[in-house]
Design a protein around this motif. Structure first.
Motif, PDB file in Angstrom:
ATOM      1  N   GLY A 311      40.145  17.947 -20.209  1.00 32.91           N
ATOM      2  CA  GLY A 311      40.124  16.613 -19.729  1.00 32.91           C
ATOM      3  C   GLY A 311      39.455  16.423 -18.410  1.00 32.91           C
ATOM      4  N   HIS A 312      39.801  17.542 -17.419  1.00 28.72           N
ATOM      5  CA  HIS A 312      39.434  17.588 -16.145  1.00 28.72           C
ATOM      6  C   HIS A 312      38.638  18.491 -15.564  1.00 28.72           C
ATOM      7  CE1 HIS A 312      42.011  14.107 -15.265  1.00 28.72           C
ATOM      8  NE2 HIS A 312      42.955  14.645 -15.917  1.00 28.72           N
ATOM      9  N   PHE A 313      38.509  19.942 -16.484  1.00 28.17           N
ATOM     10  CA  PHE A 313      37.842  21.128 -15.876  1.00 28.17           C
ATOM     11  C   PHE A 313      36.456  21.292 -16.516  1.00 28.17           C
ATOM     12  CE2 PHE A 313      42.459  22.551 -15.616  1.00 28.17           C
ATOM     13  CZ  PHE A 313      42.795  21.694 -14.647  1.00 28.17           C
ATOM     14  N   THR A 314      35.834  20.326 -17.334  1.00 30.10           N
ATOM     15  CA  THR A 314      34.548  20.381 -17.584  1.00 30.10           C
ATOM     16  C   THR A 314      33.710  20.632 -16.454  1.00 30.10           C
ATOM     17  OG1 THR A 314      34.215  18.041 -17.934  1.00 30.10           O
ATOM     18  CG2 THR A 314      35.024  19.178 -19.699  1.00 30.10           C
ATOM     19  N   SER A 341      37.436  12.680 -14.528  1.00 27.28           N
ATOM     20  CA  SER A 341      37.849  12.857 -16.060  1.00 27.28           C
ATOM     21  C   SER A 341      36.687  13.024 -17.026  1.00 27.28           C
ATOM     22  CB  SER A 341      38.831  11.632 -16.430  1.00 27.28           C
ATOM     23  OG  SER A 341      39.671  11.147 -15.563  1.00 27.28           O
ATOM     24  N   ALA A 342      37.025  13.414 -18.170  1.00 28.25           N
ATOM     25  CA  ALA A 342      35.866  13.937 -19.240  1.00 28.25           C
ATOM     26  C   ALA A 342      36.657  13.564 -20.607  1.00 28.25           C
ATOM     27  CB  ALA A 342      35.414  15.139 -19.098  1.00 28.25           C
ATOM     28  N   ASN A 343      35.818  12.972 -21.543  1.00 24.72           N
ATOM     29  CA  ASN A 343      36.184  12.450 -22.854  1.00 24.72           C
ATOM     30  C   ASN A 343      35.682  13.666 -23.701  1.00 24.72           C
ATOM     31  OD1 ASN A 343      37.411  10.216 -21.598  1.00 24.72           O
ATOM     32  ND2 ASN A 343      36.277   8.805 -23.025  1.00 24.72           N
ATOM     33  N   PHE A 344      36.290  13.738 -24.768  1.00 24.83           N
ATOM     34  CA  PHE A 344      35.356  14.378 -25.973  1.00 24.83           C
ATOM     35  C   PHE A 344      35.701  13.520 -27.347  1.00 24.83           C
ATOM     36  CE2 PHE A 344      39.225  16.107 -28.268  1.00 24.83           C
ATOM     37  CZ  PHE A 344      40.076  16.418 -26.794  1.00 24.83           C
ATOM     38  N   THR A 345      34.498  13.825 -28.162  1.00 23.50           N
ATOM     39  CA  THR A 345      34.593  13.085 -29.504  1.00 23.50           C
ATOM     40  C   THR A 345      35.134  13.786 -30.423  1.00 23.50           C
ATOM     41  OG1 THR A 345      32.228  13.715 -29.545  1.00 23.50           O
ATOM     42  CG2 THR A 345      32.683  11.576 -28.623  1.00 23.50           C
ATOM     43  N   GLY A 346      35.350  13.307 -31.694  1.00 26.98           N
ATOM     44  CA  GLY A 346      35.999  13.842 -32.773  1.00 26.98           C
ATOM     45  C   GLY A 346      36.517  12.886 -33.685  1.00 26.98           C
ATOM     46  N   PRO A 347      36.769  13.523 -34.982  1.00 28.91           N
ATOM     47  CA  PRO A 347      37.462  12.562 -35.949  1.00 28.91           C
ATOM     48  C   PRO A 347      38.613  12.216 -35.508  1.00 28.91           C
ATOM     49  CG  PRO A 347      37.684  14.849 -36.703  1.00 28.91           C
ATOM     50  CD  PRO A 347      36.779  14.888 -35.553  1.00 28.91           C
ATOM     51  N   ARG A 348      39.186  10.840 -36.387  1.00 26.68           N
ATOM     52  CA  ARG A 348      40.479  10.147 -35.978  1.00 26.68           C
ATOM     53  C   ARG A 348      41.669  11.241 -35.796  1.00 26.68           C
ATOM     54  NH1 ARG A 348      43.327   6.830 -34.106  1.00 26.68           N
ATOM     55  NH2 ARG A 348      44.540   5.084 -35.003  1.00 26.68           N
ATOM     56  N   SER A 394      31.256  12.609 -21.185  1.00 24.70           N
ATOM     57  CA  SER A 394      31.636  12.577 -22.822  1.00 24.70           C
ATOM     58  C   SER A 394      30.822  13.626 -23.499  1.00 24.70           C
ATOM     59  CB  SER A 394      31.586  11.136 -23.478  1.00 24.70           C
ATOM     60  OG  SER A 394      32.379  11.406 -24.529  1.00 24.70           O
ATOM     61  N   GLY A 395      31.400  14.358 -24.589  1.00 25.19           N
ATOM     62  CA  GLY A 395      30.548  15.164 -25.302  1.00 25.19           C
ATOM     63  C   GLY A 395      31.489  15.825 -26.411  1.00 25.19           C
TER      64      GLY A 395
END
Lengths: 424, 401
Positions: A311-314, A341-348, A394-395
């Protein structure tokens, strides 16, 4: 005595805190050469020192985000928040109920299956996974979000931010003080947000390099393994309860004695539960159940710390100098939350298991909106970010996690200007 | 003698701390409770299992019992709500109150009301009645009319779950003594429950009931019936719209003729306070006065503030902390700064509405959310002190620290 002083300070500072101007104190104390803790034992726990904050004002990486831009950003985000807040209602409360039901089923069947390990080790293994799932759901999607007050609108008798307690070593109230207040208010501000590196990891060149930073990747794995205890000890480390000298400008809401009581009380109850009460209840399966509980806790620790680090260390994430929170406008606060902040993607299911911290940006912008709404908000927030020319980090999960490991390794070597705090 | 039988509330509904810890059962109970808390990390076994029970019984709640709305009647400013409590509800002592909970759009809205019907109605038909004063800005009454009334009138089950807490309160008839009952407005509801539950009356009783206008008089038929049944019961009606006033003289004569009398006072807090002082001045022993009051008397609701017409300079704030009550005036800005200016030390964090550290129980009063501009309901709710500005007199409960 300490308590007395603290409460006096608190009163005296009531006004200055309102303007966040005690950030001044922070800077001046580091400028005026208040010595970095001299003894090394203290150093570990007091976190890293702030290096030449004043100088970093000069090297502005992000460039100025003007007050006009900030208020335009705030207007857009406030409109989005209020539109979403109007929608919040039975859908959100039904969702929370479903997750709690799933958590209960996983917890009960997990504990029973572990006992069924008497007949086959496969049952035991399945039980461990189920219990770990229950703990992850309890900590992430239920505990974290309920303790943020996201579901307080329900007026639920126990799923609310005042009375909820979770299945983790950390006392809920202590976590609320350090997380909801310090981390969410001063996100990624060097010297004010202890969550940035937890006082153990050097994640930007703002911190002076020390020898122990060279093996900090191992420190990270250790922290990840003991994560629940790290979270639990977090506030005591910040308050220097056992080691180090109290920071001069720190306003404590609670005495050291109360902190110790909460730490040992909650931690002790958790140990008693997982390593004595449930093993005893399972009779001949005492040791397998004990080992299973240990493993479930371990899986939960690894999972939660991995999610939280993403969330915060990318490597894309920005850090800030303490002066940014002096008279900070709402727009600038939003701006800082987005860059920090940073997001990541993925399934539900991945989002649910991460407690929707996969939408860390949305969470930091709107910490009191139900997490159930974050996936719906994400594209709108991304559009607003694009409109205002702000980076939206995001990634994929794998990419983001590798980026975290890279950041930990990168700053374990000494350096100067690779990535430093910026002002706004 | 006033006499009635009452079901005793079951033990498990009493909070643990009130149980007798000296008995072995009490100790075992505490031990069990503690073990549940440690093992489940939840307040009790029943609240841990509640989500699962709801898979089978959707209306099950750990803390409340379900109730079915049988009837809703409106009478000039009042709503008579007849309920059939579920089997888990353990009955009441006439004079006690319950929490009525409606779940609307995922939100539980709860308010406390005195039960106004007799014990016999509950014992014979399983029904209780709540008599609720309609408030112009009240959430509960508007929801009752909007969500429940149409369904009840159509004879269908309403989609809004209704729950009741266990009956609580010590405003109940206790001693076999002459009685003086003083009630104003909706304060008559617990007194109606008491009197209509009485089966045999052997001591003189004087009820003085004041109300605003004849159409606001509650339970008119019931009073006639009671008076014909009990010759010892005297009822005096005071219609304040007809410029009638409760005469201290009448009360004084009664107190002089019945020196042993027990007094029950129920009405707005201003009314209760006034009469308490008058009765003490008349020489009535303080221990002989039982009172129940509700509401800050005539809260000066500033409806115009919603339009932003005039800036209110200051409002009274009543702060309840453990057993103490203190009154202060609000200053400019948030409630948090008002409280701090008055020497209180509520917990806080960011002071800009992010961290929820200053979340506080508001018992009543209107507040404006300084961030969103939202204006609260007048009833109880949680507010963030740092971003709440009072728009009326406000009553707060602070945790003791």
């Amino acid at each position: 005595m300490n308590e007395r002083i603290n409460s006096l300070q608190q009163l005296a500072m009531a006004d200055s805190v309102a303007n966040n101007s005690h950030a001044d104190a922070d800077i001046s104390s580091s400028q005026s050469g208040e010595p970095f803790p001299a003894n090394s034992a203290a150093t570990v726990h007091t976190g890293h020192s702030i290096q030449e904050i004043a100088a970093s004002n000069v090297r502005q990486q992000t460039g100025r985000f003007s007050e006009a831009q900030a208020s335009a950003l705030a207007a857009d985000l406030d409109a989005l928040a209020s539109a979403t807040r109007d929608e919040v209602g039975s859908a959100d409360s039904r969702y929370l109920l479903k997750i709690v039901q799933l958590q209960r089923v996983a917890a009960i069947s997990g504990r029973l299956l572990m006992v069924a390990g008497f007949w086959s080790a496969w049952w035991w293994g399945l039980g461990v996974l189920f219990l770990a799932l229950a703990k992850i759901l309890d900590n992430m999607e239920i505990g974290h979000n309920v303790l943020h007050g996201q579901y307080d609108f329900m007026n639920h008798p126990y799923l609310n931010s005042r009375t909820f307690e979770w299945d983790i070593a950390c006392d809920a109230k202590s976590w609320q003080r350090t997380h909801n207040y310090e981390h969410h208010t001063y996100t990624n501000i060097i010297g004010k947000d202890r969550d940035f590196g937890y006082g153990l990891l050097r994640l930007s060149d703002d911190f002076r390099w020390r020898l122990q930073n060279s093996w900090q990747i191992l420190t990270y794995f250790l922290l990840s393994t003991l994560f629940q205890w790290g979270v639990s000890y977090h506030e005591m480390a910040a308050e220097r309860v056992f080691l180090g000298r109290k920071k001069a400008d720190r306003v404590s809401q609670i005495s050291d004695a109360q902190l110790k009581k909460a730490f040992f009380g909650k931690g002790g109850r958790q140990l008693l539960k997982d390593y004595l009460l449930f093993p005893l209840l399972s009779g001949p399966m005492f040791f397998p159940v004990l080992a299973g509980n240990f493993l479930a806790n371990l899986l939960r620790n690894w999972w939660t710390s991995t999610i939280i680090f993403c969330g915060h260390f990318t490597s894309q994430v920005h850090v800030f100098t303490p002066d940014v929170c002096v008279n900070e406008s709402r727009g600038h606060w939003y701006y800082r939350q987005m860059l920090g902040s940073a997001n990541f993607t993925g399934p539900r299911w991945f989002h649910i298991l991460s407690g929707h911290l996969s939408c860390q940006i949305e969470h930091h912008l709107f910490p009191d909106l139900p997490a159930y709404r974050y996936l719906q908000l994400a594209p709108q927030v991304a559009a607003i970010a694009k409109k205002h020319g702000i980076a939206y980090h995001s990634g994929s999960f794998v990419r983001q996690y590798l980026s975290v490991l890279q950041r930990i390794l990168r700053f374990s070597l000494p350096g100067h200007d690779r990535q430093v705090a910026s002002s706004m | 003698m006033t006499k009635f039988s009452t079901p005793v509330p079951s033990l498990n509904q009493l909070p643990v701390c009130h149980q007798n810890t000296k008995s072995i059962i009490g100790l075992l109970r505490q031990c069990w409770h503690w073990c549940c808390q440690v093992a489940l990390v939840q307040p009790s076994l029943i609240s841990y299992l509640e989500p699962l029970i709801r898979l089978i019984l959707p209306n099950f709640r750990a803390q409340w019992s379900h109730a079915r709305v049988v009837d809703i009647q409106q009478q000039a400013g009042f709503i008579h709500l007849t309920l059939r409590p579920g089997r888990r509800w353990r009955g009441f002592i006439p004079g006690q109150h319950v929490q009525l909970v409606l779940e609307i759009n995922g939100r539980a809205i709860s308010r406390i009301f005195s039960i106004s019907s007799s014990l016999q109605l509950f014992q014979q038909q399983g029904l209780i009645r709540l008599t609720i004063q309609q408030q112009s800005k009240g959430l509960m009454t508007s929801h009752l009319m909007q969500w429940l009334k149409p369904a009840v009138d159509a004879g269908s089950l309403s989609s809004v779950p209704v729950h009741l807490s266990a009956a609580t309160g010590s405003f109940v008839l206790q001693q076999q003594k002459p009685l003086l009952l003083l009630a104003a407005g909706s304060g008559i509801t617990p007194i109606h429950a008491m009197l209509s539950s009485v089966t045999r009356l052997t001591q003189p009783v004087l009820l003085i009931y004041s109300f605003r206008g004849a159409e606001q008089m509650l339970f008119a038929e019931s009073w006639r019936e009671l008076q014909s049944r009990f010759p010892l019961l005297q009822i005096q009606f005071v219609d304040t719209n007809l410029r009638q006033r409760l005469q201290p003289g009448d009360v004084e004569t009664w107190c002089n003729s019945q020196p042993q009398c027990q007094v029950y006072l129920c009405g707005p807090s201003r009314f209760s306070l006034d009469w308490q002082n008058k009765l003490l001045a008349l020489g009535v022993d303080a221990s002989a006065i039982q009172q129940e009051s509700f509401g800050l008397a005539a809260v000066p609701f500033l409806v115009a503030a919603a339009a932003g017409a005039e800036k209110p300079e200051s409002f009274p704030i009543e702060i309840r902390q453990s057993t103490q009550v203190r009154n202060i005036s609000s200053t400019q800005g948030s409630l948090l700064s008002s409280l701090e200016a008055a020497g209180f030390n509520p917990s806080y964090g960011c002071r800009r509405g992010i961290c929820m550290q200053c979340l506080c129980q508001k018992n009543q009063g209107l507040v404006r959310n300084l961030l969103t501009g939202e204006i609260s309901d007048v009833g109880p709710g949680m507010i963030q002190l740092c971003i709440s500005q009072p728009l009326s007199a406000v009553e707060l409960s602070l945790p003791s620290s």
